[in-house]
Motif scaffolding. Structure first.
Motif, PDB file in Angstrom:
ATOM      1  N   VAL A 160      32.674  99.895 102.920  1.00 35.31           N
ATOM      2  CA  VAL A 160      33.640  98.829 102.578  1.00 35.31           C
ATOM      3  C   VAL A 160      33.014  97.845 101.585  1.00 35.31           C
ATOM      4  CG1 VAL A 160      34.922  96.848 103.496  1.00 35.31           C
ATOM      5  CG2 VAL A 160      34.958  99.017 104.716  1.00 35.31           C
ATOM      6  N   LEU A 161      31.785  97.396 101.898  1.00 30.71           N
ATOM      7  CA  LEU A 161      31.143  96.421 101.001  1.00 30.71           C
ATOM      8  C   LEU A 161      30.813  97.078  99.654  1.00 30.71           C
ATOM      9  CD1 LEU A 161      28.735  94.618 103.511  1.00 30.71           C
ATOM     10  CD2 LEU A 161      31.040  93.992 102.844  1.00 30.71           C
ATOM     11  N   ALA A 196      32.379  99.532  98.279  1.00 31.48           N
ATOM     12  CA  ALA A 196      33.617  99.758  97.520  1.00 31.48           C
ATOM     13  C   ALA A 196      33.981  98.511  96.712  1.00 31.48           C
ATOM     14  CB  ALA A 196      34.751 100.128  98.469  1.00 31.48           C
ATOM     15  N   MET A 197      33.784  97.332  97.318  1.00 32.20           N
ATOM     16  CA  MET A 197      34.123  96.097  96.592  1.00 32.20           C
ATOM     17  C   MET A 197      33.187  95.885  95.404  1.00 32.20           C
ATOM     18  SD  MET A 197      35.279  93.337  99.474  1.00 32.20           S
ATOM     19  CE  MET A 197      34.343  93.822 100.886  1.00 32.20           C
ATOM     20  N   LEU A 198      31.905  96.190  95.617  1.00 29.71           N
ATOM     21  CA  LEU A 198      30.942  96.028  94.517  1.00 29.71           C
ATOM     22  C   LEU A 198      31.216  97.047  93.408  1.00 29.71           C
ATOM     23  CD1 LEU A 198      27.602  95.351  96.438  1.00 29.71           C
ATOM     24  CD2 LEU A 198      28.854  93.777  94.960  1.00 29.71           C
ATOM     25  N   TYR A 223      34.077  98.464  92.726  1.00 33.30           N
ATOM     26  CA  TYR A 223      35.309  98.087  92.030  1.00 33.30           C
ATOM     27  C   TYR A 223      35.021  96.964  91.025  1.00 33.30           C
ATOM     28  CZ  TYR A 223      40.043  96.529  91.114  1.00 33.30           C
ATOM     29  OH  TYR A 223      41.197  96.183  90.490  1.00 33.30           O
TER      30      TYR A 223
END
Lengths: 160, 500
Positions: free
Chosen positions: A88-89, A91-93, A95
């Motif tokens: 999850v973390l 994926a944000m980075l 993106y």
């Protein structure tokens, strides 16, 4: 991940000191009694008091029950769940870094499909739902709401 | 004049485009509310970036529809799964599920639906009647009264927290500290920005909210994935059968629940969840059959069900009149009001009469629409609850990222969202409540400005902050609440020491 209150209190005391040190560098406003540093000082005082109380509380609990300084949650001892958090973390980075370069469509599609698959969806379902979701968000935000989602590599494909 | 404003507002609310937005928001709210782990606050946090691109009235309608529907929809998994869809349904989940187990699922769902709608309408009436009166009163307030009012609001936010009071205070201070990041309100000096230009205007509000409410929930869900939900297979028939009999029997409980819900909603920091718990406890205290509470009590369901939706409208009273949020939803909404050019405060009814009237109308429309739309949601509940988390969580995460980015087209917001999501997740893991931090962030600027301005007016003499009568009253209430909290903490400490 659960910290003993004494650890939390220690972190707050450190935070309070950091706030005071940083705020002491803020200038005075000429002709004014109060300036930018005073409110942070009050917050630091609050952190200091709460930190001291939590330290006392945490030490008392540790004496009475032998509570550990840091207790790992169930998810931290399970590699699968730990990786879920990483995904999850990450994926944000990814993106944040990749969307301006690759564009929203490929970045969102790849991230969605891989995340869905990782969290337990089948490949076919993951790819289909990721494609449909990406298209829906692109149309609603880019076309209807006029948000300038990054086009990246897709610029030439969508607008030749 | 008033008629003209009313008809203009009514026309705006009933424009086809606004109705479509309202319907879509209702569906969204029902979906988010019905999925365990996703809260009404999260629904609003995800919705705000979209409302950024709408005119004020459709944006307000969307928020009201989403909240009202989400709070009700939280009851659906309570009835079918024994898991509250939102924290507002937690108080009576055992009762709702026990009724389903004994074959009264329709009745439980019907009571939840009808009491939610009536509670929402009751709260809306109070909002319409009370907010303008309070605004007339508040127009006389100076920085002294506002300072004490904001401090009282923040005090209440800590007071209503469950658990450790010190941790509630820490959460509040954290929010106040976050509010100091950026240019200071009096001199315009950059504080805690570390020469990062993106921080000069403070942390981006919507990204912070999305991080704290949505990303933290995603993290919580993915750390618990693999524990399958067991849905009770239940085909709902007529959910309204028998509801009127129950409401006639427990009509006093319903009105009391509505009143408690609205009052708790008005209290800053306390929202629908606390309203439901308090109303449930009061209901149990005065019940002739308190032993049935928790085991499928219709009375308990009426008590708490009537309170949570009433609190939704109540929370708008301080938000509109004083700019002090009544709950975490209105804390987010205040940010949206500013973005829409609607300045919360006593003058909002004079400066934006059409928008505020449209808001009142939206509350009535939303709670009346709750009956048919809620009924459809109950019918479709089996499908909603069977959507796998493996699909849902990545989609919500993508919405979070796009929504945070969309407000200012700024990728920095995604990093803020990430950091704040992790902070909120760690706070939840350590029983530190999030709501006081949100209130601190929203009100920090106002607290600092009113405090320092008032101090300058009285040449730094703190004792003169209470020389105006209303300020003195507000100060006295604030001090009494802090004294009560300290007294309660001392008693708990003594009890713990005696046990040891």
């Amino acid at each position: 991940m659960r910290f003993n209150n004494a650890v939390l209190g220690g972190l707050l005391l450190a935070g309070a000191i950091a706030i005071v040190v940083t705020a002491s560098g803020f200038p005075n406003v000429p002709g004014q009694q109060f300036g930018p540093r005073h409110f942070p000082y009050l917050i630091a005082a609050g952190f200091g008091v709460c930190g001291a109380l939590l330290v006392a509380q945490g030490l008392a609990t540790r004496r009475a029950t032998g509570e550990a300084w840091v207790r790992l949650g169930d998810w931290m001892t399970s590699p699968r769940h730990l990786l879920n958090v990483g995904v999850v973390l990450g994926a944000m980075l990814v993106y944040w870094w990749a969307a301006p370069v690759l564009g929203f469509i490929p970045t969102a599609f790849i991230l969605l499909a891989l995340m869905m698959r990782w969290l337990g969806a089948g490949w076919l379902g993951a790819v289909c739902v990721a494609a449909a979701t990406t298209a829906m968000i692109h149309i609603s935000f880019y076309s209807w709401l006029r948000v300038s989602l990054p086009l990246g590599l897709m610029r030439d494909v969508l607008y030749p | 004049m008033i008629d003209g404003v009313f008809w203009t507002a009514l026309a705006l609310v009933f424009e086809p485009q606004t109705l479509m937005v309202g319907l879509a928001a209702a569906m969204f709210g029902l979906f988010v509310g019905a999925v365990p782990g996703l809260s009404a606050t999260m629904a609003v946090a995800l919705l705000i970036p979209v409302t950024f691109f709408m005119p004020p009235v459709p944006a307000l309608v969307a928020v009201v529809m989403t909240t009202a529907m989400a709070i009700f929809a939280g009851d659906i998994p309570s009835v079918l799964l024994r898991i509250p869809g939102t924290p507002a349904s937690a108080a009576y989940t055992d009762d709702a599920f026990a009724m389903t187990k004994r074959g009264q699922g329709e009745l439980a769902m019907g009571i939840c639906l009808v009491t939610s709608a009536i509670g929402g309408l009751f709260g809306a009436v109070v909002l319409v009647l009370l907010a303008p009166i309070l605004a007339d009163f508040a127009i006389r307030f100076s920085s002294f009264e506002y300072f004490w009012l904001v401090l009282l609001g923040l005090t209440c936010a800590v007071f209503v927290c469950h658990g450790n009071m010190i941790k509630g205070t820490v959460s509040l201070l954290l929010g106040l500290f976050i509010a100091t990041i950026g240019l200071d309100p009096l001199a315009g000096f950059p504080r805690f920005t570390f020469e990062v230009r993106d921080l000069y205007s403070g942390l981006p509000f919507i990204a912070t909210m999305v991080g704290m409410f949505a990303v933290s929930e995603i993290l919580r869900t993915v750390t618990a994935l693999g524990q399958p939900l067991e849905v009770v297979k239940h085909q709902f028939g007529n959910v309204f059968a028998g509801v009127w009999r129950v409401l006639r029997r427990y009509h006093w409980n319903m009105w009391r629940g509505n009143a408690i819900g609205t009052a708790i909603g008005i209290l800053p920091g306390a929202g629908a969840d606390i309203a439901a718990w308090i109303s449930y406890s009061v209901g149990k205290r005065f019940s002739r059959t308190p032993e049935t509470f928790g085991k499928g009590s219709e009375e308990g369901l009426v008590d708490a069900g009537a309170a949570n939706n009433a609190a939704v409208a109540g929370a708008w009273v301080p938000a509109l009149v004083f700019g002090i949020p009544g709950d975490s939803v209105t804390a987010i909404v205040i940010g949206m009001l500013f973005l829409k050019g609607l300045q919360p405060g006593p003058m909002i009814f004079d400066n934006s009469p059409v928008e505020t009237t449209a808001l009142f109308i939206a509350f009535f429309v939303a709670n009346l629409a709750l009956l048919p739309i809620g009924w459809l949601a109950i019918k479709a509940s089996g499908y909603t609850l069977s959507i796998p988390r493996a699909y849902l969580m990545p989609i919500i995460l993508l919405f979070c990222m796009v929504g945070s980015f969309a407000v200012n087209n700024d990728p920095f917001a995604i990093l803020v969202m990430l950091v704040m999501g992790v902070v909120a997740f760690l706070m939840m893991e350590n029983d530190i409540p999030i709501a006081p931090a949100i209130l601190g962030m929203v009100l920090g600027d106002q607290l600092e400005k009113t405090f320092l301005t008032s101090l300058m007016k009285v040449d730094g003499e703190v004792s003169r902050l209470i020389e105006r009568p209303i300020a003195a009253w507000l100060a006295a209430i604030t001090v009494i609440i802090w004294a009560m909290m300290l007294w309660s903490a001392w008693r708990q400490w003594r009890a713990a020491k005696t046990r040891a």
